[in-house]
Scaffold this active site. Structure first.
Site, PDB file in Angstrom:
ATOM      1  N   SER A 148       0.569  -1.372   0.309  1.00 17.99           N
ATOM      2  CA  SER A 148       0.144  -0.405   0.052  1.00 17.99           C
ATOM      3  C   SER A 148       0.663   1.650  -0.093  1.00 17.99           C
ATOM      4  CB  SER A 148      -0.824  -0.295   1.333  1.00 17.99           C
ATOM      5  OG  SER A 148      -1.604   1.303   1.030  1.00 17.99           O
ATOM      6  N   GLN A 149       0.863   2.381   0.868  1.00 13.83           N
ATOM      7  CA  GLN A 149       2.000   3.700   0.957  1.00 13.83           C
ATOM      8  C   GLN A 149       3.023   3.059   1.350  1.00 13.83           C
ATOM      9  OE1 GLN A 149       0.320   6.217   4.053  1.00 13.83           O
ATOM     10  NE2 GLN A 149       1.309   5.817   5.756  1.00 13.83           N
ATOM     11  N   HIS A 162      -8.558  -5.189  -1.523  1.00 12.57           N
ATOM     12  CA  HIS A 162      -7.267  -4.402  -0.813  1.00 12.57           C
ATOM     13  C   HIS A 162      -6.009  -5.150   0.109  1.00 12.57           C
ATOM     14  CE1 HIS A 162      -4.530  -1.323  -1.045  1.00 12.57           C
ATOM     15  NE2 HIS A 162      -3.905  -0.886   0.224  1.00 12.57           N
ATOM     16  N   ASP A 200     -10.549  -3.588  -5.796  1.00 15.77           N
ATOM     17  CA  ASP A 200     -10.047  -2.830  -4.383  1.00 15.77           C
ATOM     18  C   ASP A 200     -10.990  -2.158  -3.406  1.00 15.77           C
ATOM     19  OD1 ASP A 200      -8.828  -1.264  -2.186  1.00 15.77           O
ATOM     20  OD2 ASP A 200      -6.360  -1.691  -3.325  1.00 15.77           O
TER      21      ASP A 200
END
Ligand code: NAG
Ligand code: NAG
Length: 304
Positions: free
Chosen positions: A111-112, A285, A229
């Site tokens: 993710s980030q 996700h 997602d």
């Protein structure tokens, strides 16, 4: 040759094969992981478990899960409140201080953590990353934060309001990590002018030649998109796609964007050199199963 000698020969070659196996065991390229928002380096139900599985699949491998801060609690907090510039600087120092990473490593960003690892490639000149695997990374930012990870509902609502109304205010950019990759397609120029992180690493206003050169040092940039997602909006950002500027409905793919057509970041060049990989996986996700991961990530990219 006597019978005993023959046996000895057979046994010693079996022994040699086993030894060679052991040497190979210690020889996998190390892996560095960077967790996502609301997560930490080491939770047993998250990256802690991934680390164990990697160690099982690749015996002898050195796996480092980056902890940004001096405890797991600070690590989680920093994922919301420590500016990415500072986090990337810390990650650069962490990686440089580990002698086992000096000959290079593969990187797994969640993710980030995926866009932060890309920034690490672009900015931390001393690191040597071979394959960068981005799992659900937001390379064109997000426009919506339907899920705030481990935060309470009231804090999450507050953050959402800030992002919707004040993401590009200077103090919000300083205070909130997610604001630095907030990409409002209705105010594209505000994003380019005022995002203090994503606009920079995506060469939106100016072209940083170093970023282009550094990305070419990768063997592969592997972009994994989760097809269903509901956490990342829009999910196409995981493949560098985003809303066409001026509206928030129609999507433009990376290949249709000026980022690619003008090759502002060197992604077109990476693509032409077959180093840019696009993988899609059904599911929400970060919801991949291990057999998929083994077949599509470990075997092609982590067994070097
Ligand atoms: C963005 O920056 C440019 C150059 O400084 C300026 O001319 C323009 O008005 C700015 N636009 C916005 C929306 O901030
Ligand atoms: C997941 O996304 C794919 C691709 O967009 C789509 O074909 C599929 O129907 C979706 N599955 C679910 C359960 O929504």
């Amino acid at each position: 040759m006597s019978r005993t000698n023959f046996k000895y020969l057979v046994l010693s070659s079996v022994f040699n094969i086993l030894c060679a196996q052991n040497i190979k065991d210690g020889n996998f390229t190390p892996i560095v992981m960077w967790h996502g928002m609301g997560d930490s380096c080491c939770f047993s139900f998250s990256l802690g478990a991934v680390k164990e599985k990697l160690e099982e699949a690749l015996p002898g491998i050195h796996v480092v899960s980056l902890r940004i801060g001096d405890s797991e609690v600070t690590d989680v907090e920093n994922g919301y409140f420590l500016h990415p510039d500072k986090q990337i600087k810390m990650a650069c120092d962490l990686v440089n201080s580990d002698p086992l990473l000096a000959d290079g490593f593969n990187a797994l960003g969640f993710s980030q953590g995926a866009q932060f690892l890309r920034a690490l490639v672009q900015r931390c000149k001393t690191v040597k990353i071979k394959n960068l695997i981005s799992l659900g990374g937001q390379h064109q930012g997000v426009y919506g934060l339907p899920n705030c990870g481990s935060l309470s509902n009231s804090i999450c609502d507050y953050i959402r309001r800030l992002l919707n109304h004040a993401a590009y205010f200077g103090w919000v950019q300083k205070a909130l990590v997610q604001a630095t990759y907030w990409h409002d397609p209705l105010h594209e120029q505000d994003y380019k002018n005022h995002s203090t992180f994503l606009s920079d690493i995506n060469n939106e206003l100016t072209i940083n030649q170093l970023y282009i050169e550094r990305l070419q040092t990768l063997d592969n940039l592997v972009l994994v998109k989760f097809e269903n997602d509901t956490v990342v909006q829009p999910a196409e950002t995981e493949w560098f796609g985003f809303y066409k500027p001026g509206q928030s409905n129609k999507i433009e793919t990376l290949q249709e964007s000026t980022l690619y057509t003008e090759d502002r970041l060197g992604l077109q060049k990476l693509d032409k050199n077959s180093k840019l990989q696009f993988l899609a996986v059904p599911g929400n996700h970060l919801q991949f199963d291990w057999p998929w991961f083994k077949e599509n990530i470990i075997t092609p990219y982590l067994k070097n």
